[in-house]
Design a protein around this motif. Structure first.
Motif, PDB file in Angstrom:
ATOM      1  N   ILE A  90      -3.366  77.095  62.545  1.00 25.38           N
ATOM      2  CA  ILE A  90      -4.195  76.928  63.730  1.00 25.38           C
ATOM      3  C   ILE A  90      -5.613  76.571  63.300  1.00 25.38           C
ATOM      4  N   ALA A  91      -6.285  75.717  64.079  1.00 22.44           N
ATOM      5  CA  ALA A  91      -7.674  75.340  63.829  1.00 22.44           C
ATOM      6  C   ALA A  91      -8.423  75.370  65.156  1.00 22.44           C
ATOM      7  N   PHE A  92      -9.663  75.900  65.118  1.00 19.54           N
ATOM      8  CA  PHE A  92     -10.465  75.975  66.340  1.00 19.54           C
ATOM      9  C   PHE A  92     -11.944  76.028  65.982  1.00 19.54           C
ATOM     10  N   ASP A  93     -12.794  75.731  66.969  1.00 15.57           N
ATOM     11  CA  ASP A  93     -14.246  75.807  66.831  1.00 15.57           C
ATOM     12  C   ASP A  93     -14.654  77.214  67.228  1.00 15.57           C
ATOM     13  N   TYR A  94     -15.238  77.952  66.293  1.00 17.19           N
ATOM     14  CA  TYR A  94     -15.551  79.352  66.585  1.00 17.19           C
ATOM     15  C   TYR A  94     -16.956  79.564  67.148  1.00 17.19           C
TER      16      TYR A  94
END
Length: 121
Positions: free
Chosen positions: A77-81
């Motif tokens: 999973i990849a996301f902007d934190y």
């Protein structure tokens, strides 16, 4: 129909290697056909959080939505934190089969819109 092998030891060795590759990933992983993993990602914030799993963007980034994913590509999973900074501050994790995860506000940081992905089950 019969098969004749000139070198029986080599034939047996190749068959064992092929069966290990098929069952263990190797060859199949190259083609995205590895072990199937299934997990749930929940958005427990009031924010819309775009994220991707194994390169596929979610269709449901909305607050209060749970999404169950099934993948054979590893479960990354990849996301902007941090929505407060310009650009993307990407965070990546490898999710585990059968687990549940939740996006929540990260109260450990000074900025009130930092988010983190927590394992909840």
């Amino acid at each position: 129909m019969s098969t004749i092998a000139a070198n029986q030891d080599l034939f047996v060795d190749l068959n064992q290697t092929d069966s290990e590759t098929v069952s263990g990933g190797g060859f199949l992983s190259i083609f995205g056909l590895g072990k199937r993993e299934k997990f749930t990602v929940s958005n427990q914030t009031h924010l819309r959080i775009p994220y991707s799993v194994d390169g596929k963007q979610t269709s449901y980034p909305y607050a209060g939505v749970d999404v169950t994913w099934t993948t054979r590509k590893g479960g990354k999973i990849a996301f902007d934190y941090d929505f407060g900074r310009p650009g993307v501050q990407r965070r990546k994790y490898n999710l585990s089969n059968g687990r549940k995860y939740a996006f929540r506000l990260d109260t450990r940081t000074a900025y009130k819109y930092d988010i983190e992905l927590f394992r909840i089950g």
